[in-house]
Design an enzyme around this catalytic site. Sequence first.
Site, short mmCIF file in Angstrom:
data_model
loop_
_atom_site.label_atom_id
_atom_site.label_comp_id
_atom_site.label_asym_id
_atom_site.label_seq_id
_atom_site.Cartn_x
_atom_site.Cartn_y
_atom_site.Cartn_z
N GLU A 212 48.22 35.90 46.84
CA GLU A 212 48.83 36.67 46.77
C GLU A 212 49.29 37.57 47.81
O GLU A 212 48.86 38.16 47.88
CB GLU A 212 48.54 37.75 45.08
CG GLU A 212 48.52 36.53 43.90
CD GLU A 212 48.29 37.68 42.71
OE1 GLU A 212 48.80 38.81 43.14
OE2 GLU A 212 48.05 36.87 41.45
N GLU A 401 45.90 31.04 39.06
CA GLU A 401 45.66 32.43 38.25
C GLU A 401 46.77 32.28 36.98
O GLU A 401 47.69 32.19 37.54
CB GLU A 401 45.19 33.20 38.75
CG GLU A 401 44.64 33.64 39.66
CD GLU A 401 44.73 35.54 40.64
OE1 GLU A 401 45.00 35.98 39.97
OE2 GLU A 401 43.85 34.65 41.11
C1 NOJ Z 1 46.04 38.95 40.68
C2 NOJ Z 1 44.93 38.55 41.88
O1 NOJ Z 1 44.47 38.01 42.12
C3 NOJ Z 1 43.58 39.27 40.91
O2 NOJ Z 1 42.20 39.38 42.07
C4 NOJ Z 1 43.89 39.98 39.84
O3 NOJ Z 1 42.47 40.41 38.95
C5 NOJ Z 1 44.54 40.01 38.65
N1 NOJ Z 1 45.59 39.17 39.25
C6 NOJ Z 1 44.76 40.77 37.55
O4 NOJ Z 1 45.57 41.44 38.07
#
Ligand code: NOJ
Length: 495
Positions: A212, A401
């Site tokens: 991200e 994710e």
């Molecule tokens: C994106 C992130 O990569 C992760 O670290 C985070 O905990 C989750 N989304 C949920 O917000």
Amino acid sequence: MLIRNNGPKNFARRNFIKSAGITALGLSVAPALISFKNPQEHERKSSERMFPEGFLWGTATAAYQVEGAVNEDNRGATIWDTFSHIPGKIKNNDNGDVACDMYHRYKSDVQLMKELNIKSFRFSIAWSRIFPNGTGTPNQKGLDFYKRLTDDLLANDIEPFATLYHWDLPQAIQDKFKGWESRDTAKAFGDYAGYVAKNLGERVKHYFTINELRTFVELGYGNGMFAPGLKLPARNLNQVRHHSLLAHGLAVQAIRANGNAGTRIGLAENLDVPVPIIDTPENIKASEIAMRESNAGYLTVIMEGKYTEKFLQNAGADAPIFTPEDLNIISSPLDFLGINIYMPSQYVQAANNADGYKTIPFAKSHPRSTSEWQVLGPEALYWGPKNVQKIWNAKEIYITENGISGADELTADKQVYDTDRISFMRNYLTQLQKATSEGVPVKGYFYWSMMDNFEWASGYDTRFGLYYVDYKTLERIPKESARYFKALAQSNKVR
Ligand code: NOJ
């Protein structure tokens, strides 16, 4: 994107029917309740919900969010150690010092993964365990931890997918180079990535360079909500964006040069997913235009090797400084694309204007999770991969994710009945299955997260896990959704 825990009050809940059978896997009750006049019809209906053969089911975590052991085995400090210890930055002033203590409990955690029947695990490597000062002499003890972890995963038939940067920049790099404000950080990241690929090459075949880009750049250097807590002017922020892209490209090249034959490389980007408000050909086209532009500072550059004209026009005098060679590096070919999808970024409609689309704002009452930023919209898991294939001709896609935070509570009988998470998965995965059935090449899905963990600025109150973590004892307790996910991974079918 606001990362703030808003409590359950905004969370539109449905009245779920209480089912006596639901404490088991939930499978035993279904056949008794559904009676199809024609068994073949039942069979056909079931196969419609199947994922392609060999679809990879997994879960994901990240080093700072789960490992703890921040002062062990020569690990160097990171910007998140510093930031989380500044009073007021994190909800309840939580920090990742202990987190889930996975550093010590990885063996039993691998057994918990096995229990879920998953075949892959996405985790991140802490740069400062490998190079405590970001550059210079490597730390054998840090490397050994990831060798132990990956050996154990492999011994249990779980394929390791390693992320090299999940936001825990070595503090020394922030201090020496001003972090991502400098090209030197991109270069140091490339060197670290090459070193890891060389030394873990026998064990790890799949790497994600960066997790991200959008989130750590915008929140860490743009609005100050994440480490290192800076609010840079537009010009500098564009340069930070550019350096993070460059770091990704340099890492791709370094991993390819140093990894074993067969090493495969991608990234895990927080894709903006504009969703057509009604599926008409015009609106679908509008969603494609919107996706390309709303990812213009990140994935679009990686996939196309250029900043879009609109992006550069909008940036004007604050545009990043770059060379054609930078763009070549940034767009180094990838073996697969990882996309993190939690929500639609917006709903769109075709419009006769300069952009070619118009955004429909989210209703005030649009359902959200307990994370205020997370608007719920299962269609994102269809349009995300669908448009990524259409726009950039992606040949291999992973959902790196997807998940939901909930107000999970332990009942007196030590259960967590997270019906909201099950409903979320069923609805989102129905959309993903639809995409695969249309030939969109999605090869796997990693649920975020394997267990509750340190949710950055929201601390430990915001729970995304399949396993509930009791932070007093660090015990892990499977939620109802863990049983749901297990059934899913076992049958390869949305249920
Ligand atoms: C994106 C992130 O990569 C992760 O670290 C985070 O905990 C989750 N989304 C949920 O917000």
